[in-house]
Design a protein around this motif. Structure first.
Motif, PDB file in Angstrom:
ATOM      1  N   LEU A 121      12.988  57.193  56.210  1.00 19.58           N
ATOM      2  CA  LEU A 121      12.684  57.307  57.693  1.00 19.58           C
ATOM      3  C   LEU A 121      11.588  58.350  57.936  1.00 19.58           C
ATOM      4  CD1 LEU A 121      16.358  57.227  58.916  1.00 19.58           C
ATOM      5  CD2 LEU A 121      14.602  55.392  59.191  1.00 19.58           C
ATOM      6  N   THR A 183       7.283  55.422  53.645  1.00 17.20           N
ATOM      7  CA  THR A 183       7.064  54.407  54.603  1.00 17.20           C
ATOM      8  C   THR A 183       6.388  53.195  54.302  1.00 17.20           C
ATOM      9  OG1 THR A 183       5.176  55.622  55.920  1.00 17.20           O
ATOM     10  CG2 THR A 183       7.548  56.157  56.481  1.00 17.20           C
ATOM     11  N   ALA A 186       8.955  51.157  52.605  1.00 17.57           N
ATOM     12  CA  ALA A 186       9.949  50.761  53.481  1.00 17.57           C
ATOM     13  C   ALA A 186       9.324  49.452  54.214  1.00 17.57           C
ATOM     14  CB  ALA A 186      10.269  51.972  54.193  1.00 17.57           C
ATOM     15  N   SER A 190      10.865  45.813  54.297  1.00 21.11           N
ATOM     16  CA  SER A 190      11.532  45.276  55.762  1.00 21.11           C
ATOM     17  C   SER A 190      11.031  43.954  56.091  1.00 21.11           C
ATOM     18  CB  SER A 190      11.178  46.340  56.977  1.00 21.11           C
ATOM     19  OG  SER A 190      11.794  47.441  56.848  1.00 21.11           O
ATOM     20  N   ARG A 197      19.320  40.580  62.482  1.00 25.69           N
ATOM     21  CA  ARG A 197      19.228  42.227  62.481  1.00 25.69           C
ATOM     22  C   ARG A 197      20.632  42.716  61.441  1.00 25.69           C
ATOM     23  NH1 ARG A 197      17.055  46.059  66.547  1.00 25.69           N
ATOM     24  NH2 ARG A 197      17.821  47.964  66.201  1.00 25.69           N
ATOM     25  N   HIS A 201      19.618  49.859  57.776  1.00 25.64           N
ATOM     26  CA  HIS A 201      18.129  49.705  57.535  1.00 25.64           C
ATOM     27  C   HIS A 201      17.688  48.765  56.281  1.00 25.64           C
ATOM     28  CE1 HIS A 201      13.938  50.793  56.758  1.00 25.64           C
ATOM     29  NE2 HIS A 201      13.632  51.171  57.937  1.00 25.64           N
ATOM     30  N   THR A 204      17.613  50.263  52.843  1.00 24.74           N
ATOM     31  CA  THR A 204      18.681  51.272  52.487  1.00 24.74           C
ATOM     32  C   THR A 204      18.899  50.979  51.102  1.00 24.74           C
ATOM     33  OG1 THR A 204      19.714  51.450  54.550  1.00 24.74           O
ATOM     34  CG2 THR A 204      20.871  52.224  52.850  1.00 24.74           C
TER      35      THR A 204
END
Length: 302
Positions: A121, A183, A186, A190, A197, A201, A204
């Motif tokens: 994050l 990020t 990440a 993602s 959804r 996250h 994770t």
């Protein structure tokens, strides 16, 4: 309002350890962090007994010296908790320790510091080392490992079902640009997990897996548990706080089956399970980090 630096299950840990202020009492906090549990133990001990604390993070060692450096019955050691047995032998306290506490995983200050690279994050260098002075950062590994190795790590340590798809996307992405930021990684993960959804996250489990692998956490834990059984005094307590199923499974099985060589290499150290506890709803509301915690306590009986 939340308090990310609040020690998890503090009162339950003290009760599990059965901390007592006695002149010959010796306690070990194997994971100092920022000293929340250590401070509570020292409050109970007062001027009696002694507390040894360990941490592999140089920042934690510095914090310990600043906070408790003037206390005569406290000492911080810059060591991984896997070296518990060596520490006990070096300090001449094998078979004399009244209680050992292990609070596993990453401390809140490490997560909160973007430069440490633990959080998906917060943008920062992809490091993830608990001791930045040793080993290689996560970025070095993620940019050289092949897809099969990456997938195996994500599945084994993060129980990530889409590990192979994520690994392929990582390898494809790094061909164009080296993966050096949290990020950045990440975002790759993602996009590889596009779909319905999720409650957590998408990155994770993968970040957890890479962190555990880089720091060899599940290799160190069994060694620390075995050492604890060997260096505790009869009647001494071992309290372990785990935050995910892989850790807790190791702790649970060890406390069930524990046998080890005693201090004189003749007797056998045996543990009996004492208790299991979970954080209260009130604690979880104040400190979300506590939600997945479980505290297991065992006592040496011989």
């Amino acid at each position: 309002m939340t308090d990310s630096h609040r020690p998890v299950m503090l009162e339950e840990s003290l009760a599990g350890l059965s901390v007592r202020a006695m002149p010959d009492a010796i306690y070990v906090d194997g994971t100092f962090g920022r000293g929340g549990h250590s401070a509570a133990i020292l409050d109970v001990l007062g001027a009696q007994g002694f507390l040894h604390a360990m941490d592999q993070d140089p920042d934690a060692v510095t914090a310990a010296k600043l906070r408790f450096g003037e206390r005569g019955n406290f000492r911080i050691h810059h060591r991984n908790f896997g070296e518990l047995g060596e520490l006990a032998r070096d300090c001449g306290m094998v078979g004399q320790i009244s209680g050992i506490l292990l609070d596993l995983g990453v401390s809140s200050p490490q997560f909160d510091d973007a430069e440490r690279g633990f959080s998906f994050l917060r943008d920062g260098p992809l490091d993830m080392r608990m001791d930045p002075s040793s080993g290689e950062p996560a970025s070095a590994w993620i940019n050289r490992a092949d897809a099969e190795e990456i997938a195996d790590v994500l599945y084994q340590y993060g129980e990530e079902r889409l590990s192979r798809r994520i690994a392929r996307r990582i390898v494809e992405a790094r061909i164009e640009t080296p993966i050096l930021r949290t990020t950045q990684l990440a975002d790759i993960i993602s996009r590889a997990m596009s779909g319905p959804r999720q409650k957590i996250h998408p990155a994770t489990r993968s970040f957890q897996a890479i962190r555990i692998f880089i720091n060899r956490e599940l290799d160190v834990l069994p060694r620390a548990l075995q050492s604890a059984a060997e260096v505790l005094a009869p009647g001494g307590r071992l309290a372990v706080i785990s935050f995910h199923s892989l850790e807790d499974r190791i702790v649970k099985r060890f406390m069930r089956d524990a046998r080890g060589t005693g201090p004189d290499d003749a007797k056998k150290a045996e543990l009996k399970r004492v208790s299991r506890a979970f954080p209260s709803d009130a604690e979880c509301a104040i400190n979300p980090r506590a939600r997945s915690a479980v505290l297991r306590v065992a006592e040496r009986v011989s």
